[in-house]
Scaffold this active site. Structure first.
Site: not given
Length: 276
Positions: A157, A7-8, A118
């Site tokens: 970055r 799930p995002e 899990r």
DNA sequence: CTGAGATCCTGGGGGC
DNA sequence: TGCCCCCAGGATCTCA
């Protein structure tokens, strides 16, 4: 080979919307915790006792967290991690959903199960004055996530852009699927050092992130196998994936086969032909 | 700042 | 067919 859906943002958004319809307004009668590490209470409190008697005022999302707003002003933040599920059981279900570790029994006889094969997921009850704000990243679908803001986030970055997109302290809610998909849509190589990406490409990526997330929410997220959300409906975005999980298939834009490499210890699907 | 590696877990895929 | 091994993956932590 199948890839378990994790799930995002779009999946969590879909789940939260379903839960808002299903449990908002309900009062928690009793709470059963069968795996202690899953349920985290404020310092000095016991999870079950602290939650019993609370009424759910609303359900929302912050990053990849489902956020239950409680009538007392407290919040219950739930992270599903890999395999966590929030399952609503109507009146009459005596057996908890398989792999349930925490079950909230509502006063009307229905219940909410937190199940997780899990055991990576967590339910964290937050005190009313807790300033918790997930991991602090900007919501990519909010007004605050402007093109200019995103452009400057990448300055200096050196980290690969794919890794940057997964950093929840920068942008909240983007995970492996949507990082891969947004980079494909923007035509950017996932391993590209963030600061080396041109301004136009950054703008494309900004738009692609929002586009991919919005399209997935519209499709109720990405589902694999038999996954269904809180309302028993499957997502449909798996049919629109351009690269994720499509090793060897021809790129729909240039025809070259999709490849899979590892970036930042994460499987990454992309097209050598049109992602530069 | 940045990355590598370990950790937490288990079902299921792959190899034999 | 059956069994064993090993991997995936989000977040977090240690170490370099």
């Amino acid at each position: 080979m199948s890839y378990t859906e994790v799930p995002e943002l779009p999946e969590v958004e879909t789940i939260a919307r379903g839960l808002a319809n299903a449990v908002a307004g309900k009062t928690i009668g009793s709470v059963t915790v069968t795996m202690r590490k899953i349920a985290v209470a404020p310092e000095g409190e016991v999870f079950e006792q602290a939650l019993a008697g609370e009424t759910i005022a609303g359900v929302g999302r912050r990053g990849k967290y489902v956020l239950f707003q409680l009538a007392s002003g407290r919040r219950l933040a739930v992270h599903l991690r890999m395999t966590g599920r929030l399952i609503v059981q109507p009146v009459g279900y005596s057996e908890p959903y398989p792999y349930t570790h925490v079950r909230l029994a509502f006063s009307d006889g229905s219940s909410l199960c937190f199940a997780d094969v899990r055991q990576f997921g967590r339910m964290r009850l937050l005190a009313a004055d807790d300033p918790w704000d997930a991991d602090g990243g900007v919501e990519p679908l909010s007004e605050g996530f402007t093109s200019e803001a995103f452009l400057s986030m990448l300055d200096g970055r050196r980290t690969p852009i794919k890794t940057f997109l997964l950093d929840q302290t920068r942008i909240a809610g983007v995970g492996n699927i949507y990082a891969c998909e947004a980079l494909w849509e923007a035509g950017i190589r996932p391993s590209r050092p963030s600061h080396k990406i041109s301004r136009p490409a950054r703008r494309r990526l900004h738009g692609a992130i929002r586009n991919v997330l919005n399209r997935s929410i519209e499709a109720r997220g990405t589902s694999v196998d038999d996954y269904v959300d809180a309302e028993g409906l499957k997502g449909g975005f798996q049919n629109q994936l351009a690269v994720y999980g499509r090793l060897g298939e021809p790129c729909s834009r240039c025809g070259k086969p999709i490849v899979r490499t590892v970036i930042g210890q994460r499987g990454t699907w992309w097209c050598r032909g049109c992602q530069k």
